[in-house]
Scaffold this active site. Sequence first.
Site, short mmCIF file in Angstrom:
data_model
loop_
_atom_site.label_atom_id
_atom_site.label_comp_id
_atom_site.label_asym_id
_atom_site.label_seq_id
_atom_site.Cartn_x
_atom_site.Cartn_y
_atom_site.Cartn_z
N ASP A 20 52.13 -17.25 50.03
CA ASP A 20 51.59 -15.95 50.45
C ASP A 20 50.07 -15.92 50.39
O ASP A 20 49.40 -15.21 51.16
CB ASP A 20 52.11 -14.82 49.56
CG ASP A 20 53.57 -14.92 49.19
OD1 ASP A 20 54.07 -16.04 49.00
OD2 ASP A 20 54.22 -13.87 49.07
N ASP B 235 46.48 -10.85 45.34
CA ASP B 235 46.79 -9.91 46.42
C ASP B 235 45.62 -9.04 46.85
O ASP B 235 45.78 -8.14 47.69
CB ASP B 235 47.96 -9.01 46.00
CG ASP B 235 49.25 -9.79 45.84
OD1 ASP B 235 49.57 -10.58 46.76
OD2 ASP B 235 49.93 -9.63 44.82
#
Length: 407
Positions: free
Chosen positions: A183, A123
């Site tokens: 993602d 992330d």
Amino acid sequence: MIIKKTLMLLAVLLIVISCNSTKEKETVIQLDAFNTKEVLDITTLKAKEVASKLVSADSFPRNIDKGNKNWNFVDVKDWCSGFYPGALWFAYEYAKDEEIKKQAERFTLPIKEIAYTKADNHDIGFMVYCSYGNGYRLTGNEAYKEVLLAAADTLATLYNPKVGTILSWPSQMHKFKYNTIIDNMMNLELLFWAAKNGGSKDLYDIAKSHAEVTMKHIVRKDNAVYHVGSFDENTGEFLRGYTHQGYADESMWARGQTWGIYGFSMAYRETGEQAFLDTAIKLSDHYMERLPEDKIPYWDFDDPKIPNAPKDASAAGVAAAGMLELSTLVKDEKLKAKYYNAAVSYIKELSSDKYLSGDTNQALLLHSTGHLPHKSEIDVPIVYADYYYMEALVRLNKMQEAASLKK
């Protein structure tokens, strides 16, 4: 009898005209379909007012509980930390308000440590590129550039050349073995950017390889995507696909589909690889085909509780931003209109009283769903919904302004 036949012919003619009119609208870009500036005036003013009330810059808005007005906060290491400063940067980009800029800088600064901390998840792109990336794009601040380059190098440490992807969740190896999630496509933009702006050219190769492996194994034959792909870390063999936040392994988790739409559009923009564009088109078309009438997806397209299942405004925001991008990449004029008009329809619905929060709370959007299987963030405001909504609004406004100059 003659009158009846005449009336019947008139009715058929009206239907044909109506259908042709609808088709014509679908194949022509509807520039004036939405007053973007009016909504941006509202959202940027609210962003400014809310930011001025937030005392601690190293605590970042993430969600708002039902019935509450104020944000719940997370620390800098939460995967959502970059979205709030990023949304402020978009607000500044539109409003050119120095106070908003100061707030964006204030919330961006603490995220610096992520770039210089050992990577423990994928992330880093969400955290650093959404904050520092937008900040550098708008200010040219060289200190921001240094952080971005360091962050790209940190993210690249999770790359496994045997698999050809970036490891998404080191902490989940016991459950999914070597894992890569859809993602993660979004975080490749940091690597592509760094490779063009003074970083190692290997970063480009890593990002391209990651997109290729994701396309081959995580994009399914039905043009939906797995949330998680599991691989053998020593041989690179694809083991199987899973869900983590969706309804089932083979279901169509809404936000995952939109990560794919946005991510492969961006990957094509950065590489020119036709297969990435073809994938973005397939994912977009499948998403559009399955949308409910109001154009905002349920959290998972295959939840058996539909229509009594929660919606996910965040997925609609990601889809809007991604399809606006896609509309600039396809060459066929009908396809340009198709994805542009679709994106505008999502933005328009998100800007309605049903989804725009108004005075309800400090967020911009209502009705997002984070992790329903874990009973987390269900039908509440979530910060990344606001981020991608603001990105879509600002992008649309620039496209409308550019088009008006050509008239």
